[in-house]
Design an enzyme around this catalytic site. Structure first.
Site, mmCIF file in Angstrom:
data_model
loop_
_atom_site.group_PDB
_atom_site.id
_atom_site.type_symbol
_atom_site.label_atom_id
_atom_site.label_comp_id
_atom_site.label_asym_id
_atom_site.label_seq_id
_atom_site.Cartn_x
_atom_site.Cartn_y
_atom_site.Cartn_z
ATOM 1 C CD1 TRP A 167 -2.811 1.616 0.600
ATOM 2 C CD2 TRP A 167 -1.407 2.400 2.146
ATOM 3 N NE1 TRP A 167 -3.220 2.890 0.921
ATOM 4 C CE2 TRP A 167 -2.375 3.393 1.873
ATOM 5 C CE3 TRP A 167 -0.405 2.665 3.093
ATOM 6 C CZ2 TRP A 167 -2.383 4.635 2.506
ATOM 7 C CZ3 TRP A 167 -0.412 3.909 3.720
ATOM 8 C CH2 TRP A 167 -1.392 4.872 3.430
ATOM 9 C CG ASP B 239 -11.519 2.728 -2.776
ATOM 10 O OD1 ASP B 239 -10.670 1.830 -2.910
ATOM 11 O OD2 ASP B 239 -11.277 3.824 -2.238
ATOM 12 C CG ASP C 298 -4.642 5.603 -1.135
ATOM 13 O OD1 ASP C 298 -5.318 6.156 -2.019
ATOM 14 O OD2 ASP C 298 -5.119 4.782 -0.325
HETATM 15 C C1 GLA Z 1 -9.132 4.606 -0.389
HETATM 16 C C2 GLA Z 1 -8.746 5.409 -1.612
HETATM 17 C C3 GLA Z 1 -8.625 6.867 -1.252
HETATM 18 C C4 GLA Z 1 -9.941 7.348 -0.668
HETATM 19 C C5 GLA Z 1 -10.326 6.500 0.524
HETATM 20 C C6 GLA Z 1 -11.705 6.861 1.027
HETATM 21 O O1 GLA Z 1 -8.096 4.554 0.540
HETATM 22 O O2 GLA Z 1 -7.574 4.936 -2.175
HETATM 23 O O3 GLA Z 1 -8.297 7.626 -2.405
HETATM 24 O O4 GLA Z 1 -10.939 7.284 -1.646
HETATM 25 O O5 GLA Z 1 -10.320 5.129 0.218
HETATM 26 O O6 GLA Z 1 -12.084 6.124 2.124
#
Ligand code: GLA
Length: 697
Positions: free
Chosen positions: A173, A452, A520
C-alpha cells in the site's frame, strides 16, 4: 495475419514485428515452435520437422516444449490444468479440430476419460505484437460433476538462452508498482495474490530478457500480463535445460476454481504475451498501443483534469464546503469535480455507513442533485466515490442482511478498516447492488464513479453453498458483470478502478474502466518511481495522479514546490487533491497556469508514444511523449550535487534530419542534436522540474 500449414497442424500467427508458431505432432502433442522475430510458414515447417532432442530415462520427451502442459502422463513441469473427476486425476487429450474466426485461432481437444472438452484460444492482431491467450474448459459428462482445480490461461515458452533476467513490479500500500530486476536461477519464481483482488504487492506482469542483453531501447524482451482482478498466480519456471516456461491464471493455488456440472464451462482470463526486439521501452510502447487500441474503453478520448478533496477533508465533508471547493477548482480550470468518501449513509468516519448508498440527509439534505447541478453550472463534470463490494457492520445493510457477507460459521468475521466483504457470488447481493447503483446514477447527473475496494478477502466462506470455494472466481465475475451492466445502462459515466490506491490494476479491470487510481501515495517524488514502474505495462492515459498539499499530509511531510508537484502529476491523468481553501492567491494563479499548460500537452502525454529517457532514481529523471509532430519532455531533478548542472537529456524517436521548435521560447533545435547531444534542462537545486514542448518544423 495467420498462416496454416502441414494439413492444418501447423499455425504461424503474425503481428507487427513478431511471429508465434506452434504445431501438432503425429501423436497429437501440441508443441511450441517459435516466439520472436517474424518467420515464414516454411521456416516454421522446418522447425516442426526437427526431431526432438534425445531425452534421458529421468526426463519427459515433451517437458518444456508443450503449449499447454497438463497434469497427467509423463510430465514433470508445472501443469497449467488440473482436474478431479471421481477417481480419475489429470487429463489426456485428443485433438478434435481447429477453427479460425477473424484473427482468433481455436484449437479443440477432448479427454475421453473425463468427458472434458478443452479449447485453447489465440489471437494476434495484425498491427500489434501482443498474443492474447485464454482457454475454455467444458464438461460433457452425462452425469456427475467434475472439479476444476486449476486452469491457467496459458503457458508461455521462451527459447534457450545462456541465462535469463526477470523484471517485476512489486510493492505494498502507498508504494505500488516499483520495478525490480534480478537474475533467474533454476527452479520456480511465483508471483501472485491470495487476497481476492489483484493486490498492491505485484502487478500481474513479468518481463524476461536474456541476461543483461536488453536495455531500455535495445535487445530482446518478453513480457506477459494477466487480465484478472481476483487472486492470481504467475509462475516462472526456469527449466534445467535453460528454457523458461511461464504459467498464469486465476487463483493463487490449485485448491479449486469451480465444479463443472454437465454442460457447464469455465473460461479463463486472458494471459497476454509480447515479444519485442526494441528493449524495455519498445515493449512498453507496444503494450501501451495495444491497450489503447483494444483494451481500454474509449481510449482515444483524453481524460479530464479532476479535483478530489479526500486528502484535504477526509470524512469531514459538507455540501457548502464542497461547493466552495468546486468554485475554486472551476476557477483553476478543473473539468471534473469528485466527491470522495463520506457523502452517504452514516459515513462520517470509517466505522459506519458503508453499504448504505443514499446521501447522508444531514450533509446533503436535497440529495446529490443540487451539488451536481451547481458543479455542472460551473462547467465541470460531477463524480462520486463508492465501494459497493463492502459493508460496515454498523450499517443498515448489514443489520438487515448479516448473511450477505463472506463468512464461516463459528469463526470470527475478520474486519479490516472496520469492514467486511459482501459475497458478490450471491444472486441476491448482485441484484441489490445493481438496484442501488443504477438508482444512484439515475438520482443525480453523475458523470464519473471512483469504485474502491479497501480490504482483502480473509474468511471467504459461504454457508449453505456446497462448493464455497467458487466465490473467489465468481466474485470477480459478478464485479465485472455489475460494472459492464452499469456502463451499458449509463454509457456517459466513466469509471475509475481504485483499491486503496493501486490494489486493483490489471488488464481485466482496465477493459471496463476509464482510468485507475495509481497509488494513495501522492508524494511527488515517491510517485516518480511508482509511475516509472507503472509505465512498464500501462499507458499514461489511465494513470491518475494528483497534486496535493505541501508539506505532504498523507505520508512523509515532504516539502516541495507547486512546480515539482505539477510536473510529477502531469506525467499521467492530471488531478488536483489539495485543500484549495488554504492555497494562496499566488498558488491558485500558478496552478491555473499549470492546468492550462497540461490541457495543451494532454493529447501527447495521454495518447503519445512514451520514452523513458532517464529513470527517476536519485539524480535527473525524464520522460518523453511523442505524437505526430509534437513532443513533450518532462524532467525532474531530485538533488543537485557539487553545483554541477545535470546532464543533457538525450531524446528518442525523433527525425535527425528535422528541426524542432519550442513554442514557449522560440528556440529551434536540430533533431540530430537532440538525439545525440541532448536537451539541457537548466534544472538546479533540489526537487526542480520542467516541461519542454517541441514541434517538428
Ligand atoms: C481509499 C482510496 C482513497 C480514498 C479512501 C476513502 O483509501 O484509495 O483515495 O478514496 O479510500 O475512504
Amino acid at each position: 495475419m495467420m498462416e496454416i500449414g502441414d494439413n492444418g497442424r501447423l499455425w504461424v500467427l503474425g503481428g507487427r514485428t513478431s511471429s508465434y508458431a506452434l504445431h501438432l505432432t503425429d501423436r497429437d502433442e501440441l508443441l511450441h515452435l517459435h516466439w520472436g522475430p517474424r518467420i515464414s510458414l516454411e521456416a516454421a515447417a522446418a522447425l516442426a520437422r526437427e526431431p526432438l532432442a534425445p531425452h534421458w530415462p529421468f526426463e519427459s520427451r515433451t517437458d518444456g516444449l508443450e503449449e499447454y502442459p497438463v497434469e497427467g502422463g509423463p510430465r514433470f513441469v508445472r501443469p497449467a490444468l488440473s482436474v478431479r473427476a471421481g477417481e480419475t486425476r489429470g487429463t489426456a487429450w485428443d485433438f478434435t479440430g481447429s477453427d479460425v474466426e477473424g484473427d482468433e485461432l481455436k484449437l479443440r481437444f477432448t479427454d475421453p476419460a473425463t468427458g472434458l472438452a478443452l479449447t485453447l484460444h489465440y489471437r494476434m492482431r495484425d498491427d500489434f505484437d501482443v498474443v492474447e491467450r485464454w482457454v475454455t474448459v467444458s464438461s460433457q459428462l452425462a452425469d456427475g460433476s467434475l472439479e476444476l482445480l486449476r486452469a491457467d490461461a496459458a503457458t508461455w515458452t521462451l527459447p534457450e538462452r545462456d541465462g535469463w533476467r526477470l523484471s517485476q513490479l512489486h510493492g505494498r500500500w502507498a508504494a505500488e508498482s516499483r520495478l525490480v530486476r534480478s537474475g533467474l536461477t533454476p527452479g520456480e519464481k511465483v508471483l501472485g495474490s491470495r487476497r481476492g483482488h489483484t493486490g498492491h504487492q505485484h502487478l500481474p506482469w513479468v518481463a524476461l530478457d536474456a541476461g543483461a542483453e536488453a536495455a531500455e531501447e535495445s535487445g530482446e524482451v518478453y513480457g506477459c500480463a494477466l487480465g484478472w482482478s481476483g487472486s492470481w498466480r504467475i509462475a516462472v519456471h526456469h527449466l534445467p535445460d535453460g528454457r523458461v516456461q511461464i504459467n498464469g491464471g486465476a487463483g493463487y493455488d490449485d485448491s479449486g476454481l469451480m465444479r463443472l456440472a454437465p454442460g457447464e464451462s469455465y473460461t479463463s482470463p486472458v494471459f497476454a504475451g509480447l515479444w519485442s526486439g526494441a528493449g524495455f521501452g519498445g515493449a512498453s510502447r507496444q503494450w501501451h498501443a495495444w491497450q489503447l487500441a483494444h483494451v481500454i474503453p474509449r481510449a482515444g478520448k483524453p481524460r479530464p483534469v479532476l479535483y478530489n478533496s479526500w486528502e484535504a477533508t477526509l470524512f469531514d465533508i459538507s455540501e457548502d464546503q464542497q461547493r466552495a471547493l468546486a468554485r475554486r477548482a472551476a476557477d483553476m480550470g478543473v473539468e471534473l469535480f469528485v466527491v470522495d468518501d463520506g457523502w452517504f449513509g452514516a459515513r462520517t468516519h470509517d466505522a459506519a455507513g458503508l453499504g448504505d448508498w443514499s446521501p447522508n440527509p444531514t450533509r446533503f439534505p436535497g440529495g446529490l442533485k443540487p451539488l451536481a447541478d451547481e458543479v455542472h453550472g460551473l462547467g465541470m463534470q460531477f463524480g462520486i466515490w463508492v465501494e459497493p463490494e463492502m459493508v460496515n457492520p454498523d450499517s443498515d445493510l448489514y443489520r438487515a442482511h448479516p448473511d450477505w457477507v463472506q463468512f464461516q460459521p463459528g469463526r470470527t468475521r475478520t474486519e479490516f478498516r472496520n469492514q467486511l466483504v459482501l459475497n458478490l457470488a450471491r444472486k441476491d447481493v448482485q441484484d441489490h447492488l445493481w438496484e442501488q447503483l443504477d438508482g444512484l446514477l439515475t438520482s443525480a447527473p453523475i458523470d464519473y464513479v471512483k469504485w474502491d475496494f479497501n480490504r482483502c478477502f480473509t474468511d471467504a466462506g459461504w454457508p449453505g453453498e456446497p462448493y464455497p470455494q467458487k466465490l473467489w472466481v465468481e466474485h470477480v465475475h459478478a464485479f465485472y458483470a455489475l460494472v459492464d451492466r452499469l456502463r451499458a445502462a449509463h454509457p456517459h459515466v466513466a469509471f475509475e478502478s481504485c483499491s486503496g490506491g493501486g490494489g486493483r490494476i490489471d488488464l481485466g479491470v482496465l477493459s471496463r474502466t476509464d482510468q485507475v487510481w495509481t497509488s494513495d501515495n501522492t508524494d511527488p517524488l515517491d510517485r516518480l518511481a511508482i509511475q516509472y514502474g507503472f509505465s512498464q505495462l500501462h499507458p499514461a492515459r489511465v494513470m491518475a495522479a494528483w497534486v496535493t498539499d505541501s508539506p505532504n499530509t498523507q505520508l512523509n511531510g515532504r516539502v516541495s514546490s507547486l512546480r515539482f508537484r505539477f510536473v510529477s502529476a502531469m506525467a499521467g491523468v492530471l488531478g488536483v487533491g489539495g485543500d484549495l481553501t488554504r492555497w494562496s492567491p499566488a498558488e491558485l494563479a500558478e496552478a491555473r497556469d499549470w492546468v492550462a499548460l497540461y490541457k495543451e500537452i494532454r493529447p501527447v502525454v495521454q495518447l503519445g508514444a512514451q520514452y523513458r529517457l532517464r529513470p527517476p532514481d536519485g539524480g535527473l529523471g525524464a520522460v518523453q511523449y511523442t505524437r505526430g509532430d509534437d513532443t513533450v519532455v518532462l524532467a525532474w531533478l531530485q538533488a543537485q550535487h557539487y553545483g554541477e548542472p545535470p546532464p543533457a537529456v538525450r531524446l528518442r524517436g525523433l527525425d535527425p534530419a528535422a528541426s524542432y521548435t519550442c513554442p514557449d521560447t522560440g528556440t529551434v533545435y536540430s533533431g540530430a542534436v537532440l538525439l545525440h547531444r541532448g536537451l539541457a534542462t537548466g534544472l538546479r537545486g533540489d526537487l526542480d522540474a520542467a516541461v519542454f514542448r517541441l514541434r517538428r518544423t
